[in-house]
Design a protein around this motif. Structure first.
Motif, mmCIF file in Angstrom:
data_model
loop_
_atom_site.group_PDB
_atom_site.id
_atom_site.type_symbol
_atom_site.label_atom_id
_atom_site.label_comp_id
_atom_site.label_asym_id
_atom_site.label_seq_id
_atom_site.Cartn_x
_atom_site.Cartn_y
_atom_site.Cartn_z
ATOM 1 N N CYS A 58 0.818 -1.189 0.062
ATOM 2 C CA CYS A 58 0.093 0.130 0.121
ATOM 3 C C CYS A 58 0.862 1.108 -0.014
ATOM 4 O O CYS A 58 0.774 2.117 -0.730
ATOM 5 C CB CYS A 58 -0.927 -0.131 1.243
ATOM 6 S SG CYS A 58 -0.221 -0.180 2.869
ATOM 7 N N ALA A 59 2.027 1.191 0.725
ATOM 8 C CA ALA A 59 2.847 2.297 0.594
ATOM 9 C C ALA A 59 3.807 2.651 -0.407
ATOM 10 O O ALA A 59 3.782 3.697 -0.878
ATOM 11 C CB ALA A 59 3.971 2.288 2.045
ATOM 12 N N LYS A 60 3.847 1.527 -1.185
ATOM 13 C CA LYS A 60 4.514 1.633 -2.529
ATOM 14 C C LYS A 60 3.925 2.186 -3.425
ATOM 15 O O LYS A 60 4.335 3.111 -4.433
ATOM 16 C CB LYS A 60 5.123 0.271 -2.764
ATOM 17 C CG LYS A 60 6.165 -0.470 -2.089
ATOM 18 C CD LYS A 60 6.630 -1.601 -2.308
ATOM 19 C CE LYS A 60 7.576 -2.156 -1.545
ATOM 20 N NZ LYS A 60 7.911 -3.620 -1.708
ATOM 21 N N VAL A 61 2.632 2.221 -3.565
ATOM 22 C CA VAL A 61 1.650 2.798 -4.518
ATOM 23 C C VAL A 61 0.846 4.068 -4.097
ATOM 24 O O VAL A 61 0.322 4.850 -4.969
ATOM 25 C CB VAL A 61 0.569 2.013 -5.181
ATOM 26 C CG1 VAL A 61 1.054 0.582 -5.531
ATOM 27 C CG2 VAL A 61 -0.633 1.781 -3.709
ATOM 28 N N CYS A 62 1.312 4.625 -3.026
ATOM 29 C CA CYS A 62 0.768 5.905 -2.405
ATOM 30 C C CYS A 62 1.941 6.858 -3.095
ATOM 31 O O CYS A 62 2.782 7.304 -2.521
ATOM 32 C CB CYS A 62 0.927 5.962 -1.030
ATOM 33 S SG CYS A 62 0.225 7.391 -0.361
ATOM 34 N N GLU A 63 1.221 7.551 -4.036
ATOM 35 C CA GLU A 63 1.826 8.719 -4.638
ATOM 36 C C GLU A 63 1.883 9.959 -3.593
ATOM 37 O O GLU A 63 2.768 10.822 -3.952
ATOM 38 C CB GLU A 63 1.285 9.137 -5.874
ATOM 39 C CG GLU A 63 1.333 7.927 -7.060
ATOM 40 C CD GLU A 63 0.435 8.220 -8.225
ATOM 41 O OE1 GLU A 63 -0.011 9.591 -8.682
ATOM 42 O OE2 GLU A 63 0.311 7.461 -9.227
ATOM 43 N N ALA A 64 1.011 10.105 -2.862
ATOM 44 C CA ALA A 64 0.992 11.151 -1.840
ATOM 45 C C ALA A 64 1.944 10.976 -0.767
ATOM 46 O O ALA A 64 2.278 11.997 0.115
ATOM 47 C CB ALA A 64 -0.236 11.450 -1.042
ATOM 48 N N GLY A 65 2.658 9.848 -0.568
ATOM 49 C CA GLY A 65 3.289 9.576 0.561
ATOM 50 C C GLY A 65 2.850 9.656 1.938
ATOM 51 O O GLY A 65 3.428 9.764 2.963
ATOM 52 N N ALA A 66 1.560 8.990 1.925
ATOM 53 C CA ALA A 66 0.602 9.307 3.013
ATOM 54 C C ALA A 66 0.831 8.082 4.032
ATOM 55 O O ALA A 66 0.330 7.781 5.183
ATOM 56 C CB ALA A 66 -0.880 9.411 2.828
ATOM 57 N N ILE A 67 1.417 6.830 3.489
ATOM 58 C CA ILE A 67 1.629 5.780 4.046
ATOM 59 C C ILE A 67 2.807 5.566 4.505
ATOM 60 O O ILE A 67 3.775 5.255 3.682
ATOM 61 C CB ILE A 67 1.087 4.389 3.369
ATOM 62 C CG1 ILE A 67 -0.518 4.797 2.806
ATOM 63 C CG2 ILE A 67 0.929 3.174 4.258
ATOM 64 C CD1 ILE A 67 -1.168 3.636 2.197
ATOM 65 N N THR A 68 3.255 5.388 5.545
ATOM 66 C CA THR A 68 4.740 5.310 6.189
ATOM 67 C C THR A 68 4.849 4.273 7.288
ATOM 68 O O THR A 68 3.777 4.147 7.956
ATOM 69 C CB THR A 68 5.291 6.595 6.721
ATOM 70 O OG1 THR A 68 4.514 6.900 7.628
ATOM 71 C CG2 THR A 68 5.457 7.522 5.718
ATOM 72 N N LYS A 69 5.969 3.600 7.268
ATOM 73 C CA LYS A 69 6.055 2.528 8.439
ATOM 74 C C LYS A 69 6.422 3.211 9.805
ATOM 75 O O LYS A 69 7.483 4.142 9.824
ATOM 76 C CB LYS A 69 7.457 1.490 8.009
ATOM 77 C CG LYS A 69 7.529 0.512 8.760
ATOM 78 C CD LYS A 69 8.644 -0.478 8.800
ATOM 79 C CE LYS A 69 8.439 -1.162 7.333
ATOM 80 N NZ LYS A 69 9.471 -2.340 7.186
ATOM 81 N N ASN A 70 5.717 3.084 11.099
ATOM 82 C CA ASN A 70 6.505 3.603 12.146
ATOM 83 C C ASN A 70 7.507 2.771 12.818
ATOM 84 O O ASN A 70 8.031 1.514 12.235
ATOM 85 C CB ASN A 70 5.015 3.808 13.145
ATOM 86 C CG ASN A 70 4.613 2.500 13.913
ATOM 87 O OD1 ASN A 70 5.223 1.457 13.537
ATOM 88 N ND2 ASN A 70 3.295 2.466 14.256
ATOM 89 N N ALA A 71 7.800 3.144 14.241
ATOM 90 C CA ALA A 71 9.084 2.492 14.561
ATOM 91 C C ALA A 71 8.720 1.061 14.925
ATOM 92 O O ALA A 71 9.590 0.353 14.976
ATOM 93 C CB ALA A 71 9.339 3.220 15.993
#
Length: 129
Positions: A58-71
């Motif tokens: 999901c993060a790879k396709v998010c062009e807005a950079g809205a999905i990131t991995k937390n700690a």
């Protein structure tokens, strides 16, 4: 990494308690279609519990950079950055990233454990590696 896992698939009785607990937590209503956990029936009639494995597709396709991995290794959706395009929902290989028509941001598993606590059969567990 923290994630929900299927600990004992054979114990699942299709009560949908996990689905309803998840949707209630995210949407304040017990609706299976809004759950980030899915119980499905395979062609042979057996049950399969689908959960987010935190794969990051999901993060790879998010062009807005809205999905990131937390700690803790959990992929999170930023409500501020999400443009609600739905590409993450389409990219999820398990169909557990949910888009409600009345929300501006999709929902995905954040490994909160509500589904784990709700399951009376101990099908699900939280794994921390």
């Amino acid at each position: 990494m923290k994630k929900v896992i299927v600990a004992d698939q054979a114990a699942c009785v299709n009560c949908l308690t996990c689905e309803l607990a998840c949707s209630t937590a995210f949407y304040k209503e017990p609706v299976s279609e809004l759950s980030c956990v899915k119980i499905t029936t395979k062609d042979d009639g057996s049950l399969k519990t689908l959960v987010c494995v935190q794969c990051g597709k999901c993060a790879k396709v998010c062009e807005a950079g809205a999905i990131t991995k937390n700690a803790k290794g959990v992929f999170m959706i930023s409500k501020k950055l999400c443009v609600n395009c739905g590409k993450c929902v389409e990219a999820c290989p398990f169909g557990v990233l949910v888009k409600s028509e009345d929300r501006d941001v999709p929902s995905k598993c954040i490994s909160c454990g509500i589904c784990v606590e709700a399951c009376p059969q101990n099908v699900l567990a939280i794994k921390e590696a």
